[in-house]
Design a protein around this motif. Structure first.
Motif, PDB file in Angstrom:
ATOM      1  N   HIS A   6       0.906  -1.245  -0.236  1.00  0.00           N
ATOM      2  CA  HIS A   6       0.045  -0.020   0.010  1.00  0.00           C
ATOM      3  C   HIS A   6       0.837   1.347  -0.100  1.00  0.00           C
ATOM      4  O   HIS A   6       1.623   1.474   1.095  1.00  0.00           O
ATOM      5  CB  HIS A   6      -1.004   0.114   1.193  1.00  0.00           C
ATOM      6  N   HIS A   8       1.243   5.303  -2.012  1.00  0.00           N
ATOM      7  CA  HIS A   8       0.676   6.354  -2.869  1.00  0.00           C
ATOM      8  C   HIS A   8       1.792   6.932  -3.945  1.00  0.00           C
ATOM      9  O   HIS A   8       2.438   7.975  -3.448  1.00  0.00           O
ATOM     10  CB  HIS A   8       0.083   7.413  -1.962  1.00  0.00           C
ATOM     11  N   GLU A  94      -8.640   2.934  -2.305  1.00  0.00           N
ATOM     12  CA  GLU A  94      -9.181   2.442  -0.828  1.00  0.00           C
ATOM     13  C   GLU A  94     -10.343   3.060  -0.463  1.00  0.00           C
ATOM     14  O   GLU A  94     -10.851   4.050  -0.866  1.00  0.00           O
ATOM     15  CB  GLU A  94      -8.016   2.793   0.112  1.00  0.00           C
ATOM     16  N   HIS A 154      -6.225  -2.164   5.882  1.00  0.00           N
ATOM     17  CA  HIS A 154      -4.847  -1.542   5.483  1.00  0.00           C
ATOM     18  C   HIS A 154      -4.474  -0.595   6.839  1.00  0.00           C
ATOM     19  O   HIS A 154      -5.255  -0.069   7.316  1.00  0.00           O
ATOM     20  CB  HIS A 154      -4.923  -0.917   4.142  1.00  0.00           C
ATOM     21  N   ASP A 204       2.372   2.894   3.215  1.00  0.00           N
ATOM     22  CA  ASP A 204       1.347   4.042   3.351  1.00  0.00           C
ATOM     23  C   ASP A 204       2.003   5.179   3.079  1.00  0.00           C
ATOM     24  O   ASP A 204       1.512   6.271   3.180  1.00  0.00           O
ATOM     25  CB  ASP A 204       0.455   4.055   4.282  1.00  0.00           C
TER      26      ASP A 204
HETATM   27 ZN   LIG Z   1      -3.494   5.020   1.878  1.00  0.00          ZN
END
Ligand SMILES: [Zn+2]
Ligand SMILES: [Zn+2]
Length: 261
Positions: A6, A8, A94, A154, A204
């Motif tokens: 996960h 970005h 998500e 997550h 994340d």
């Molecule tokens: Zn995220």
């Protein structure tokens, strides 16, 4: 090999790599990260995350609208299902509930979450769930959906009771750098107890860098620190932890282009 389950990638602060995403991904690869799941958060960034999967063979993506990115409206089911037809969109999300920041939007968030779960049912793809300060409602909606396929909670920060309830629903638990924080003893207890075949690791990034990088922009390469820390908490070697979590990632996201080895 490790997977950052996960991240970005379209939002990273690349200062440490002279602004180059190529360099940031290379730095992660050099530390054993063999695959990246780049997460969609809105209709606006869906094109950007899909473009990254065309550019990099070791990047796949999800598409969805984050509960804090709804901007007052739920996405259209038709749009979501059409986006999910792309072969490199290997998951939905998500999505989920975040009452910490927007308790007043609870009803809208639930409506959007239900819609993502419906898209999951239609497409059979796994769902990536964000939940904060919304335990009971998150579990209730997941139970109501009763999806045949697994999904993941997550950046898990809840207690063992919630973890166990999610595991009972067939879900995986993904842990981020938060588990390394000094005050996260309750989360470390969860980290010790999650079954070896249900655990994932993530950064994340660009949010919430693990110790010893806490406070700096988070990067996919730091999934190594998360994994090393989890290995020590669970009393196994880094190699074992990496092998387990990568096998779990492959099982949960069968469409992801994870290299062998
Ligand atoms: Zn995220
Ligand atoms: Zn999230």
């Amino acid at each position: 090999m490790l997977v950052d389950s996960h991240c970005h990638l379209d939002r990273l602060d690349l200062t440490a790599h002279d602004g180059s995403l190529d360099a940031a991904l290379d730095a992660a690869r050099a530390r054993g990260v063999g695959h990246f799941l780049c997460i969609g958060v809105s209709a606006e960034n869906a094109a950007a995350v899909k473009a990254l999967t065309e550019r990099y063979a070791d990047v796949d993506c999800s598409v969805g609208v984050h509960p804090l990115d709804l901007k007052g409206a739920t996405p259209a089911l038709d749009w979501l299902v059409a986006e999910l037809a792309h072969p490199h969109v290997v998951a939905i999300g998500e999505t989920g509930l975040d009452y910490h920041y927007e308790p007043e939007a609870a009803e809208l968030q639930q409506e959007a979450f239900r819609l993502h779960l419906e898209a999951a049912r239609i497409t059979g793809k796994p769902v990536i769930v964000h939940t904060r300060a919304a335990r009971a409602d998150t579990l209730r909606l997941l139970r109501e959906a009763a999806l045949p396929q697994a999904g993941v909670l997550h950046c898990f920060t809840e207690d063992w009771e919630m973890a166990r309830a999610a595991l009972d629903l067939g879900f995986y638990i993904s842990l981020s750098g938060i588990v390394t924080f000094r005050n996260a003893e309750a989360l470390r207890e969860v980290a010790r107890q999650v079954p070896a075949d249900r655990l994932l690791v993530e950064t994340d990034s660009p949010y919430l860098a693990p110790v010893p990088h806490r406070g700096k922009p988070n990067l996919p390469e730091y999934v190594r620190e998360v994994a090393e820390f989890l290995a020590s908490v669970r009393g196994i070697s880094f190699e074992q932890l990496a092998a387990q979590t990568t096998a779990n990632f492959r099982r949960l996201f069968p469409l992801a282009r994870v290299a062998q080895g």
